[in-house]
Motif scaffolding. Structure first.
Motif, PDB file in Angstrom:
ATOM      1  N   ALA A  52     -34.159  17.148  -6.582  1.00 25.87           N
ATOM      2  CA  ALA A  52     -33.132  18.003  -6.594  1.00 25.87           C
ATOM      3  C   ALA A  52     -32.594  18.597  -5.303  1.00 25.87           C
ATOM      4  O   ALA A  52     -31.444  18.475  -4.945  1.00 25.87           O
ATOM      5  CB  ALA A  52     -33.485  19.306  -7.466  1.00 25.87           C
ATOM      6  N   ARG A  67     -30.842  15.553  -2.857  1.00 20.51           N
ATOM      7  CA  ARG A  67     -29.921  14.699  -3.592  1.00 20.51           C
ATOM      8  C   ARG A  67     -28.894  14.095  -2.527  1.00 20.51           C
ATOM      9  O   ARG A  67     -28.587  13.306  -2.527  1.00 20.51           O
ATOM     10  CB  ARG A  67     -29.373  15.652  -4.502  1.00 20.51           C
ATOM     11  N   PHE A 101     -28.148  10.434  -1.428  1.00 21.05           N
ATOM     12  CA  PHE A 101     -26.691  10.062  -1.836  1.00 21.05           C
ATOM     13  C   PHE A 101     -26.403   9.162  -0.462  1.00 21.05           C
ATOM     14  O   PHE A 101     -25.644   8.143  -0.620  1.00 21.05           O
ATOM     15  CB  PHE A 101     -25.791  11.110  -2.033  1.00 21.05           C
ATOM     16  N   ARG A 126     -27.462   9.831 -10.173  1.00 25.17           N
ATOM     17  CA  ARG A 126     -27.694  11.246 -10.665  1.00 25.17           C
ATOM     18  C   ARG A 126     -28.130  11.199 -12.096  1.00 25.17           C
ATOM     19  O   ARG A 126     -28.656  12.291 -12.640  1.00 25.17           O
ATOM     20  CB  ARG A 126     -26.324  12.135 -10.353  1.00 25.17           C
ATOM     21  N   GLU A 144     -31.688  10.731 -12.563  1.00 29.94           N
ATOM     22  CA  GLU A 144     -32.393  11.893 -11.988  1.00 29.94           C
ATOM     23  C   GLU A 144     -32.575  12.963 -13.189  1.00 29.94           C
ATOM     24  O   GLU A 144     -33.548  13.593 -13.544  1.00 29.94           O
ATOM     25  CB  GLU A 144     -31.744  12.500 -10.993  1.00 29.94           C
ATOM     26  N   TRP A 145     -31.262  13.370 -13.844  1.00 35.18           N
ATOM     27  CA  TRP A 145     -31.266  14.060 -14.828  1.00 35.18           C
ATOM     28  C   TRP A 145     -31.843  13.596 -15.965  1.00 35.18           C
ATOM     29  O   TRP A 145     -32.501  14.382 -16.934  1.00 35.18           O
ATOM     30  CB  TRP A 145     -29.656  14.234 -15.193  1.00 35.18           C
TER      31      TRP A 145
END
Length: 569
Positions: free
Chosen positions: A200, A203, A207, A269, A272-273
């Motif tokens: 988190a 990130r 990216f 993303r 990851e979620w």
């Protein structure tokens, strides 16, 4: 003054993007009145979709870009979980800046000379593989193995350094102590407890790695396949097409590359979620013992860049080097004598661009940080995110179209602007930590003694932050020295630097010339960092009395300041 610098920063970094985006969109839809294209249409998009190897190029880009990014994330986490707060971590952290100081282009050229069928590695292995070069290659292979390997090894140190401040925020020691009391071993603690928190907070750096890996051109030209190339290189070839009527095809390709990078970031993303928030039963169920390779992964990350410099050095002096000899049979200075006069002019151009862009970016960063300190208004995150997360090819081509529509010659100021634009985020991030850790009570004490705010800044704050400022300037200079696309696109081919020349000559047949330019391109940032390190230590010793509480962030962030040299090039 801080307010003025803040306004100038937003103007310089954001205002040129508006005509750049407009130029890209207009060109992508074939609206270029200067070329006689006065009606918008989809001809450029049709030409892109009709390209025979388009989907294969996109597939190679996704494999190399996403594959190297995920491997770099995995390597970084595995090394961290095994080495964090252990005796070997001190050795790892002190060697990371040297790894990051090596530019991507020089690293790629060194890998070609190391991993090609007649490269140094296969010469050393010739007693096992035979006296003839192997028929397969790890560079420019159709499966992008060499490109994926190079990006993984180059981006892992960047993520490791970005993890330094992140892990301090997570408080690993406390979490490890609690997890151990519940029966979890070290690896299980890192996987189930620290990994979600680490992802988190990491990130933004991840990216940046994904966006760079998907849109890289210079490294892909050296290590990637040629038939077909990766998608970013294919778009770059479309840009260089002499037929200007095909310009909409290149613009549409650049816009598609932008969309591809955006989708890749959204995909990461989502994953990851999905793994950390939606399907997260693995965090609190299952075994309490786990195992990962650990410190063994550090050695290829460290040894490969370490082997690049001697490879470049030996090839630059080699006159005759037959396979499978381990070393050249004859040496010569002929290539140095032949290229030295031209190299000095390239060094001069590179240094001028680096000094100007790093100095201006440093002023902008200090102005923005001072404004955020005094008025609690920080620089918008979009200004930091755009140069790191958006493909350079997509941004620069739109700006190129807009610049070429202006009367006069604007290639020099446009090139300088582009170097400032890409150096500013790294300088800002390098100074953000030291600026946030500065104890403002020192300034309040100086003001209480009757010193003005300006004088207090010059006599108190500047001396304490000077080591970090010097290293941040070196970061900006190294970012400028590594820029290839901005110099080529906005310089209109009239501004040559060591990086542009090294990329151009890397595809040649003479490895001696490639080794020479790769060595010079690698040495310049290393010299800049070495001088900056020496100057920062001198400033720290002379300006900080031993009896005064010193600014610990200056030392703790020496390494973090140097970390931002990856680009992001």
């Amino acid at each position: 003054m801080a307010r003025l610098l803040f306004a100038i920063t937003l103007t310089v970094c954001c205002l040129p993007l508006l005509p750049g985006v407009g130029g890209l969109l207009a060109s992508a839809f074939a609206f270029l009145p200067t070329l006689g294209l006065t009606e918008a249409n989809f001809s450029g998009w049709h030409q892109v979709m009709a390209w025979p190897a388009l989907w294969q190029s996109i597939q190679l880009t996704l494999i190399s870009g996403l594959g190297s990014s995920l491997l770099a994330v995995a390597f970084s986490f595995i090394i961290l979980q095994a080495a964090w707060h252990t005796p070997i971590w001190q050795k790892i952290s002190t060697r990371l800046p040297a790894l990051l100081a090596l530019p991507h282009v020089a690293f790629a050229i060194g890998l070609v000379l190391l991993l090609s069928p007649s490269g140094w590695l296969f010469r050393l292995l010739s007693p096992l593989l035979g006296e003839k070069p192997v028929t397969w290659a790890l560079v420019q292979d159709p499966y992008v193995i060499g490109l994926t390997l190079a990006l993984t090894l180059k981006e892992t140190p960047f993520l490791l350094l970005m993890s330094l401040s992140v892990l301090r925020q997570i408080d690993v020691a406390r979490l490890t102590m609690v997890s151990t009391s519940l029966g979890y071993n070290r690896t299980a603690t890192w996987l189930k407890v620290i990994l979600p928190l680490w992802l988190a907070k990491m990130r933004f750096p991840i990216f940046a790695v994904i966006a760079y890996s998907l849109s890289v051109v210079d490294v892909a030209m050296i290590l990637g396949p040629n038939t077909p190339p990766t998608y970013a290189v294919l778009v770059w070839q479309w840009f260089n097409d002499p037929d200007l009527a095909l310009l909409p095809r290149a613009s549409a390709g650049a816009l598609l590359l932008f969309a591809l990078c955006g989708l890749a970031l959204l995909l990461f993303r989502f994953l990851e979620w999905l793994g950390c928030q939606c399907l997260n039963r693995w965090q609190y169920t299952g075994r309490r013992h786990a195992w990962l390779p650990g410190k063994l992964l550090w050695w290829p990350v460290f040894i490969t860049p370490l082997a690049i410099m001697p490879v470049l050095l030996v090839w630059s002096f080699a006159l005759r080097w037959s396979f499978p000899d381990w070393l050249p049979s004859r040496y010569s200075l002929r290539f140095w004598e032949q290229e030295l006069s031209y190299v000095w002019s390239l060094v001069g151009n590179s240094i001028v661009l680096a000094v100007i862009s790093a100095s201006v970016a440093l002023l902008f960063a200090i102005g923005c940080l001072e404004r955020s300190t005094n008025q609690r208004r920080s620089v918008p995150r979009a200004v930091i995110a755009i140069p790191l997360l958006v493909p350079q090819l997509s941004i620069l081509f739109g700006i190129q179209v807009a610049v070429y529509s202006l009367p006069g010659q604007w290639h020099v100021p446009a090139t300088i602007w582009s170097h400032i634009f890409f150096a500013f985020p790294y300088v800002y991030l390098a100074l953000d930590g030291p600026w946030q850790q500065f104890d403002m009570r020192l300034m309040q004490t100086a003001r209480s003694l009757g010193v003005s705010a300006t004088l207090a800044w010059w006599r108190v704050k500047l001396p304490l932050l000077l080591p970090a400022i010097i290293l941040a300037w070196a970061v900006g200079a190294s970012v400028s020295l590594a820029q290839y696309l901005p110099t080529q696109l906005l310089g209109a081919g009239r501004i040559n630097t060591l990086t542009t020349e090294a990329v151009s000559l890397s595809s040649g047949l003479d490895r001696r010339i490639s080794g020479l330019y790769g060595l010079m391109q690698a040495m310049l940032p290393l010299i800049v960092f070495a001088l900056a390190t020496v100057l920062s230590r001198i400033a720290e010793r002379r300006l900080l009395p031993t009896s005064t509480p010193t600014y610990s962030g200056a030392k703790h962030h020496d390494t973090v300041c140097q970390s931002t040299h990856h680009k992001r090039a």
